[in-house]
Design an enzyme around this catalytic site. Sequence first.
Site, PDB file in Angstrom:
ATOM      1  N   THR A 164       0.866  -1.179   0.000  1.00  0.00           N
ATOM      2  CA  THR A 164       0.000   0.000   0.000  1.00  0.00           C
ATOM      3  C   THR A 164       0.901   1.226   0.000  1.00  0.00           C
ATOM      4  OG1 THR A 164      -0.228  -0.193   2.411  1.00  0.00           O
ATOM      5  CG2 THR A 164      -2.013  -1.059   1.059  1.00  0.00           C
ATOM      6  N   THR A 201      -1.737  -2.133   7.572  1.00  0.00           N
ATOM      7  CA  THR A 201      -1.874  -3.555   7.818  1.00  0.00           C
ATOM      8  C   THR A 201      -0.543  -4.228   7.589  1.00  0.00           C
ATOM      9  OG1 THR A 201      -4.212  -3.782   7.379  1.00  0.00           O
ATOM     10  CG2 THR A 201      -2.858  -5.660   6.832  1.00  0.00           C
ATOM     11  N   GLU A 286       6.928   4.692   8.410  1.00  0.00           N
ATOM     12  CA  GLU A 286       6.656   5.993   7.809  1.00  0.00           C
ATOM     13  C   GLU A 286       7.664   7.042   8.236  1.00  0.00           C
ATOM     14  OE1 GLU A 286       2.772   6.559   9.098  1.00  0.00           O
ATOM     15  OE2 GLU A 286       1.932   5.223   7.601  1.00  0.00           O
ATOM     16  N   ASN A 418       1.002  11.518   8.296  1.00  0.00           N
ATOM     17  CA  ASN A 418      -0.209  11.118   9.001  1.00  0.00           C
ATOM     18  C   ASN A 418      -1.170  12.259   9.277  1.00  0.00           C
ATOM     19  OD1 ASN A 418      -0.253   8.189   9.572  1.00  0.00           O
ATOM     20  ND2 ASN A 418       1.820   8.676  10.245  1.00  0.00           N
TER      21      ASN A 418
END
Lengths: 423, 423
Positions: A164, A201, A286, A418
Amino acid sequence: MQVSVESCFKVLPRGGVASPRGFRTAGVVAGLKSSELPDLALILSSVEASVAGVFTKSIVKAAPVLLCENFLQDTKGRATCILVNSGQANAATGEEGLRDAFDMSDIVASYLPETSPNQVLIASTGVIGKRIDVSLIDKALPDLIGKLGNSDEHNMDAARAIMTTDLVPKYISVEWECKGQVVTLGGMAKGSGMIHPNMGTMLSFLTTDISISPSLLRLLLQNAVDKSFNAITVDGDTSTNDTVLIMANGLSNVTVEPNSPEMELFEKALTWCCEHLAKSIARDGEGATCLMQVEVTGTNTDRDAQTIARKIASSTLWKAAVYGRDPNWGRILAAAGSAGVNFDPSQVSVWLGEYHLMKDGLPLSFDKAAVSEYMQKAAEAKYLSGMDQVNVYLKIGDGSGYGKAWGCDLSYEYVRINAEYTT
Amino acid sequence: MQVSVESCFKVLPRGGVASPRGFRTAGVVAGLKSSELPDLALILSSVEASVAGVFTKSIVKAAPVLLCENFLQDTKGRATCILVNSGQANAATGEEGLRDAFDMSDIVASYLPETSPNQVLIASTGVIGKRIDVSLIDKALPDLIGKLGNSDEHNMDAARAIMTTDLVPKYISVEWECKGQVVTLGGMAKGSGMIHPNMGTMLSFLTTDISISPSLLRLLLQNAVDKSFNAITVDGDTSTNDTVLIMANGLSNVTVEPNSPEMELFEKALTWCCEHLAKSIARDGEGATCLMQVEVTGTNTDRDAQTIARKIASSTLWKAAVYGRDPNWGRILAAAGSAGVNFDPSQVSVWLGEYHLMKDGLPLSFDKAAVSEYMQKAAEAKYLSGMDQVNVYLKIGDGSGYGKAWGCDLSYEYVRINAEYTT
């Protein structure tokens, strides 16, 4: 504790889930992602395989997780393939979402004459609360099945299709000799970093050609997952879709019995592969600029050591200090102290890389610039080179407990990613 | 659950630890901080008081925490004063640090003829691993004692002297009528945000002129702390020095007996004051632009509800979404699901402010721009105005459990503050 990989196994860095005998894989664009990147992968064994799974502990489980748990119970741990989609997680989709997941198994089975629907496991990752357009999967399946193969490119294509927000595909395989046969274990994974909303995930799929019972496979997988995927932390959150599945099809003709030398070797290979994939995920966290490895020794039990290691690897304060290349041992100590494990603070020693920062609970004087440079070098090292890792080492006491955990640093980029995305 | 403060109590926004009868306080510059800001405060009762404390659960306890636990056991919960320093935490300082803490009590007692050293409690906050220069405290004490008083300025001076990286001093008092007497409760606190290395300590001191046994006071304090200071989270880390102390000197002539109406009223006042101070700390979290309040209902027990509320308030993903003004309910759901509490996802409803985002486990369609604007308004509201708060509300089921937690958003500033400081 440390497996010397070279002495036991041969690592195939471009191998993956199609490396063991009898497995084929592919990844295609089904149109589930608006980006038009690959979003559908299939892993197919030529014969029925033993299967084991470890799933999210979240009380909010996505439809494909419920399907897998259901099928594994139905079939007592047998399956022939796994279909994985990215784009939508099929979570918070209610009864309709569950029906969609079952429909996906039906569709795959309809293209594979000797496969019943409950031998088709499903995993999904992507946006929560959106249904999957199952007609797109129906449309893509002939192409996906037509492209199945076992080359390096096939392994990479599949690993790409399950991504993703990962920056790099994650796949590996190892092979070793056992009773005069070559046996192989392959795997791929996608990351736990939650960039786009609810896309966080952790998925991993492993394949092997050993022969093993589903119950023993389940036990070994759980142990390996505890030491690897459960020991990484990007932001401490658990997803609705987290799934690790392993298929063992027996085509190497090597059988693994409980407590045999073959089992020991297989368990080492499995743990090593899971650790490799888990570290790849942590490194790809991230906004991360480096991997952090925390090792804890001297506790009474391994569990205590791992609890402390995970607490340190997930401390936002220490993660921010790593990003700032600041050898701030006080934050390591504070995290260790709040892990809920009893120890004597006056026995604690702390190292960062080769540098000894604290001894018997008291700070040592050390060359801050040198330690900071050590941390900076990890950030400048080549991505996933093995050098892009800050090593934290704690000795807690005189016990024989040992535990390890991995995390990444906390950067501006994490917050930007985020915060700036708007649902 | 919600106490209507106005109906029971009168809030004195500039009151503090010196507001109850017989208490005086002061804050001065002792030179412990390199910044030359105030760094030493004393709270003195004119008569011996009942005292109770709640301390860090970290296994690594600072010397002043060990001293307080030791003295409270010695005296069975009696003391006359609390000396608080900022600048050094006196943690990871070994035997020498413990001796320094006891020396500080000796020095204070030497200036107060009727006080024995074990009636002088000590609290410290600041850098870990550095000893306190006790001679500076000896030098500052005549000035500190000479300045003791009970005005608004004295309350503010004391609250300023215990600050480390807090942006604003935090102090409050309330008074109410009881058996024809006015009774008063005052308090001050410093924040848990860890800006400079290892300065992350939550300290709070409360004073009251009711008469109460130390054991009952201990019980009521623990309950109030659980609902307030233990329900806030800035970065999830626990400090070596966290301390809440309360003194009750009885000078109002109102006695609080177990399970009496007076106890009920006192408990409400204590909980309200602790909540007010706790929310002030959360709002003042590093880099925070708004306060986040999470309320959870419908669980089987209050404990379950509070566990879920805390998990949401401490989710870095949701905190980053709040900073991005992104009504990303999926992250709320993911955090709730991973709290370790059992519930039926198909019964969950989620609100942000007045906006209903999810019902019976399925997403509702809502005006994203309007919800985002609601979140933005919280960030633009005046600091600590009561409007600078994003309200999250979850209904989990039909149980009677209720719980509340507070946190703040996660901003670039948090990372900058925690990364760029170099030890």
